[in-house]
Structures are given as C-alpha cells and as structure tokens.
Design a protein around this motif. Structure first.
Motif, PDB file in Angstrom:
ATOM      1  N   PRO A 226       0.888  -1.317   0.098  1.00  0.00           N
ATOM      2  CA  PRO A 226      -0.098   0.137  -0.086  1.00  0.00           C
ATOM      3  C   PRO A 226       0.928   1.237  -0.130  1.00  0.00           C
ATOM      4  N   GLU A 227       0.574   2.205  -0.905  1.00  0.00           N
ATOM      5  CA  GLU A 227       1.655   3.572  -1.186  1.00  0.00           C
ATOM      6  C   GLU A 227       0.468   4.820  -0.794  1.00  0.00           C
ATOM      7  N   GLY A 228       0.917   5.814  -0.126  1.00  0.00           N
ATOM      8  CA  GLY A 228       0.057   6.827  -0.231  1.00  0.00           C
ATOM      9  C   GLY A 228      -0.199   7.284   1.480  1.00  0.00           C
ATOM     10  N   ASP A 229      -0.721   8.424   1.336  1.00  0.00           N
ATOM     11  CA  ASP A 229      -0.740   9.050   2.812  1.00  0.00           C
ATOM     12  C   ASP A 229      -2.007   8.803   3.398  1.00  0.00           C
TER      13      ASP A 229
ATOM     14  N   ASN B 269      -5.887   6.277   3.016  1.00  0.00           N
ATOM     15  CA  ASN B 269      -6.328   4.995   2.665  1.00  0.00           C
ATOM     16  C   ASN B 269      -6.884   4.811   1.217  1.00  0.00           C
ATOM     17  N   GLU B 270      -7.527   6.073   0.796  1.00  0.00           N
ATOM     18  CA  GLU B 270      -7.868   6.115  -0.496  1.00  0.00           C
ATOM     19  C   GLU B 270      -6.679   5.819  -1.465  1.00  0.00           C
ATOM     20  N   GLU B 271      -5.651   6.511  -1.231  1.00  0.00           N
ATOM     21  CA  GLU B 271      -4.312   6.512  -2.032  1.00  0.00           C
ATOM     22  C   GLU B 271      -3.937   4.867  -1.801  1.00  0.00           C
ATOM     23  N   LYS B 272      -3.926   4.487  -0.663  1.00  0.00           N
ATOM     24  CA  LYS B 272      -3.376   3.099  -0.651  1.00  0.00           C
ATOM     25  C   LYS B 272      -4.102   2.171  -1.300  1.00  0.00           C
ATOM     26  N   LEU B 273      -5.582   2.260  -0.878  1.00  0.00           N
ATOM     27  CA  LEU B 273      -6.416   1.412  -1.982  1.00  0.00           C
ATOM     28  C   LEU B 273      -6.225   1.124  -3.426  1.00  0.00           C
ATOM     29  N   ASN B 274      -6.201   2.430  -3.826  1.00  0.00           N
ATOM     30  CA  ASN B 274      -5.963   2.803  -5.373  1.00  0.00           C
ATOM     31  C   ASN B 274      -4.551   1.884  -5.808  1.00  0.00           C
ATOM     32  N   SER B 275      -3.610   2.077  -4.938  1.00  0.00           N
ATOM     33  CA  SER B 275      -2.465   1.678  -5.250  1.00  0.00           C
ATOM     34  C   SER B 275      -2.193   0.004  -5.237  1.00  0.00           C
ATOM     35  N   ILE B 276      -3.164  -0.294  -4.236  1.00  0.00           N
ATOM     36  CA  ILE B 276      -3.239  -1.895  -4.119  1.00  0.00           C
ATOM     37  C   ILE B 276      -4.238  -2.452  -5.419  1.00  0.00           C
ATOM     38  N   ALA B 277      -5.123  -1.546  -5.991  1.00  0.00           N
ATOM     39  CA  ALA B 277      -5.845  -2.088  -7.049  1.00  0.00           C
ATOM     40  C   ALA B 277      -4.932  -2.026  -8.326  1.00  0.00           C
ATOM     41  N   ARG B 278      -3.998  -1.061  -8.413  1.00  0.00           N
ATOM     42  CA  ARG B 278      -3.026  -0.857  -9.463  1.00  0.00           C
ATOM     43  C   ARG B 278      -1.983  -2.093  -9.585  1.00  0.00           C
ATOM     44  N   GLN B 279      -1.478  -2.387  -8.356  1.00  0.00           N
ATOM     45  CA  GLN B 279      -0.606  -3.692  -8.220  1.00  0.00           C
ATOM     46  C   GLN B 279      -1.354  -4.728  -8.752  1.00  0.00           C
ATOM     47  N   ILE B 280      -2.440  -5.137  -8.386  1.00  0.00           N
ATOM     48  CA  ILE B 280      -3.375  -6.408  -8.639  1.00  0.00           C
ATOM     49  C   ILE B 280      -3.490  -6.215 -10.262  1.00  0.00           C
TER      50      ILE B 280
END
Length: 474
Positions: free
Chosen positions: A140-143, A145-156
């Motif tokens: 998870p990347e970002g400050d 949880n919205e940013e972290k959730l989007n980074s998880i989706a992108r990695q998948i």
C-alpha cells in the motif's frame, strides 16, 4: 532569340514575323508527332480504365462461382433482446427452440467498507483461477487509505493475473475494493489466500479470519441452455458467446428466456452478387461502346473516333465476354440451363441488343432459385465438384487478361513504349528547331548589318555627289 533581336532597323522588315512564319512551317512535323502522342495517350488511358473495369468484373464473376456465396446462411431469432446469432456456410438448415435458463457470469468479490480508520497492511497474496496460481506482492502506497487502496488495485491489475481490481467511492472517505474475474464461468472462480502470516486480504475484509471469502458480490456461473424443450438436452458453457453448440452457428446470450432460432439460406446474398455482376458487366460494355465507335456530325461535316476505334484486341475481348454468357453447362436442367431463363438476359430492344448490356429480372431469379437452386449453383460453377460453370470459365479468362502478362497489360506497355519513343523524338526535334531559329535570326541580323552598311555608303556617296555638284556650279 526573338526577344533579343531588333526587328528590321535597316530593312524595315518584321523579322520576328518572318522567322515565326518560317518556323511554323518547320514545326509542322513536330505538331504532327505531338498529335500522335495525344492519340496514343488517350488509347493508353482508355486501356487502363478498361483494365480497371474488367478487374472489377473478374471479382464479380468470382463471387458468383463461389461455393460460399451459394452456401451463405442467415439466422432469424424471435427475440434479439435475449439472444443474437450468426451462421457460417457450414450451418445446417434447421430451426431450434432455445431456453436460456441462466447466463454465464464472472466471479466478483468485494472488500469491507474501507475508511481512514481501517488498517491496510501489505504482504503477499495468492490468486488462483482455473487451476493456475499467481502470487502478488501488495505494498500500500500513499498518505490516505484512498491512495493506498488505489495503489493496491493498481498492483493487482499490473500483475495480469486474470482479475480486474477497481475502487468505488461510496461516500466521503468510504471506499470498497472489487475483484472480478476477467472470464465468465464456474471454472474461472476466484480462489484467494494470504501467503504465510500476511493479513493483506483479511485486513481488506475480502477474507474472514478463517481464510474464507467474506463477501461474494456475484457467483461464478456457467450459461445453461435447454434445446427444443428436452430437459435431457441441456448444455452448459463457461461463456455467453457459444460457437460449438450448433455447428456453424455462433450464439451470443443476453437474457434468460425462451427464443426460437432458424437457419436458412441467405438468398439475398446471391441476388446482391448477381446485381454486382450485372452492374460490373454493363460498366465494361458501356466503356467499350464509348471508345470503339465512330460518329459523324452532319452539321460540322466532321467525324469523331473513339480512342480504341478499330482495335482488334478490343473486339476480341468484347466478343469473348459476350459469348461467355450464352454457354451451357452439362448436367443442368434445361429449364435453368441458360442465364436468360433465370432472369439474367440481354437488354431489350434494338439499341439494347447493340449495346450488349444486361438486364436482371430479380423476381424471376428468386423464383428459379426456389425451384432450381442446385441447377443454378451448377450453372454458375458454385459447386464442390470439378464442373466449370459459366462464371468459373469467365473468371478464368478475365484473370488471365488482367494478369501482369495478360493482354491488357501488354497493350498498355506497348503504347507506353511508343509514347516514350515519341517523347525522345520530340525532344530531339525541339533541340533542332531551336538551333534552326537561331540560324534564321543570325541570317536576318547579318542581312540587316549588310543593308545598314550599304545604306551608310549610299548616304556618303550622295553627300559627295552633292558637294561636287556645288563646286561645278561655281
């Protein structure tokens, strides 16, 4: 040269006009040669255009002798909101009742509601689809949880594991992550697991603490179809696009329900192919007629020849094309043994016969198709045996004529060589005439110079004689 001359200073002659008159006479052979080039260019252009039209006629003849044209199928569906279908030439002519009991669906799961209080940990997850597993590292990347959730989706998604990840914003600071299989069907159901002690999927709420799916949005299902009301004839497929249920027919399922599907010959394709041939044939005949004729104007008392008037090759081509349509084919019922008997006939009237054009009686042709389908297919050459039909023979001739070493190409090549030769002659003549023009101007200038000298001497003599006369009078 004329622009640099001073015309008739001594002689009073219009030197430019005199040289022009002489050169006009000397240019007569050049003008005649240029006229020959214009005639040849018109012939070359005419042959090129005729080649283009005959090429289109060749393609039209090919369509009529094609097995695929006569085996083209069309599909009728009672309710296209539920199902659409297409058929190939391999489809059997028949009708079917299809009861779409269920559609194939892609497996979809979701996370719990994610807000800023949710802990999102990283780690390795395992994704298995249809027996194939892939491990994906989530970081998870970002400050927020919205940013972290989007980074998880992108990695998948970047892992290209056969699943699509997306984030939905339900409200301010409230999100959900959805994982959906890219393929429909039970075999493509998602199997998810945290690897080792990682908690990435459990923190997301996709898995419960026992490692099972916590929330399934949509189950993975196969399409289920019952044929002809026979419960024992129920087919299951992983996709809603089905190519192997009915031979030669592709089905696209859209809604559950019962529909009737019929497969029949697409006679419209045959009719359109005949229309295309008649149009291409008439285009060729019109062009030949336009360029082979000689017309005489009684008012101007002058004649006008077509660009290909009197060309024996053109006459041969026209004759061959016309005669091809009056041939017969062995084994065809006499009632459908000639094109004229099935609605493809010469244009009516004296002018129609002279033009060589065709007319198409569509209604008669359709009637004959219904009663003599196999005979017409054989007459055209659209059968699987080795019988050469009318349009097979015509296509073979047209193919030969339009090939790189065919008569049409040879005609244009011969004319182009003649044009090249004339261009070389014209260039040489222009050079020679330019030198002749310089020669004539030089001669006239020499004459003017000589006349000027004579006039000067005459003036001097006149002055001397005048002086002597005055002396004698004294």
């Amino acid at each position: 040269m004329a622009g640099l001359s001073i015309s008739g200073i001594a002689s009073g002659f219009d030197t430019d006009a005199m040289v022009k008159a002489i050169m006009d006479q000397e240019r007569l052979p050049l003008s005649k040669l240029a006229s020959q080039k214009t005639t040849l260019q018109a012939r070359s252009d005419a042959w090129r255009e005729l080649n283009s039209r005959i090429y289109k006629l060749k393609d039209a003849a090919y369509n009529l002798q094609s097995f695929m044209t006569f085996r083209a199928q069309k599909v009728s569906v009672s309710d296209e909101d539920k199902l659409t279908a297409t058929a190939s030439a391999e489809a059997l002519l028949s009708s079917y009742q299809l009861n779409i009991k269920s559609l194939a669906q892609a497996h979809s799961v979701a996370s719990k509601l994610i807000d800023e209080t949710t802990t999102l940990s990283g780690g390795t997850i395992q994704l298995t689809i249809n027996g194939e597993s892939k491990e994906i590292e989530l970081n998870p990347e970002g400050d927020t949880n919205e940013e972290k959730l989007n980074s998880i989706a992108r990695q998948i998604n970047d892992a290209q594991a056969g699943v699509t990840a997306s984030v939905i914003k339900l409200a301010n600071n409230q999100f959900k992550l959805y994982l959906t299989s890219k393929e429909t069907g039970e075999a493509n159901a998602l199997e998810l697991a945290d690897v080792g002690s990682n908690r990435a999927l459990r923190d997301l709420g996709i898995l419960d603490e026992g490692g099972e799916l916590a929330y399934q949005v949509r189950a993975a299902t196969d399409a289920e179809i019952e044929l002809n009301g026979d419960a024992s004839a129920t087919a299951r497929r992983a996709s809603n696009q089905i190519t192997d249920l009915i031979p030669g027919v592709t089905l696209t399922l859209k809604e559950e329900g019962t529909v009737t599907l019929g497969v029949e010959l697409d006679q419209d394709k045959i009719v359109q192919a005949v229309k295309g041939f008649v149009d291409a044939y008439n285009s060729v005949m019109d062009y030949i007629n336009q360029h082979k004729t000689f017309s005489y104007n009684e008012v101007t008392k002058s004649g006008n020849k077509g660009a290909l008037f009197g060309d024996s090759s053109l006459m041969h081509i026209e004759s061959q094309i016309r005669n091809a349509l009056y041939q017969t084919v062995e084994g065809v019922d006499p009632s459908a043994g000639l094109l004229s008997l099935i609605g493809i006939k010469g244009a009516s009237g004296i002018e129609g016969a002279k033009s060589g054009r065709l007319e198409f009686d569509e209604e008669l042709f359709k009637t004959k198709l219904d009663s003599n389908f196999d005979d017409i297919a054989k007459l055209f050459g659209a059968t699987s045996d080795e019988t050469k039909g009318i349009f097979t023979r015509l296509h073979d001739d047209l193919f030969e004529w339009t090939s790189t070493d065919g008569v049409l190409k040879l005609k244009t090549n011969t004319i182009e060589r003649e044009i090249t030769s004339i261009d070389e002659q014209l260039s040489a003549m222009e050079d020679r005439l330019a030198k002749r023009e310089e020669y004539y101007y030089a001669k006239f200038m020499a004459m003017e110079k000589a006349l000027a000298t004579i006039q000067s001497q005459a003036t001097w003599l006149t002055a001397q004689i005048g002086a002597l006369s005055t002396t004698w009078k004294r």
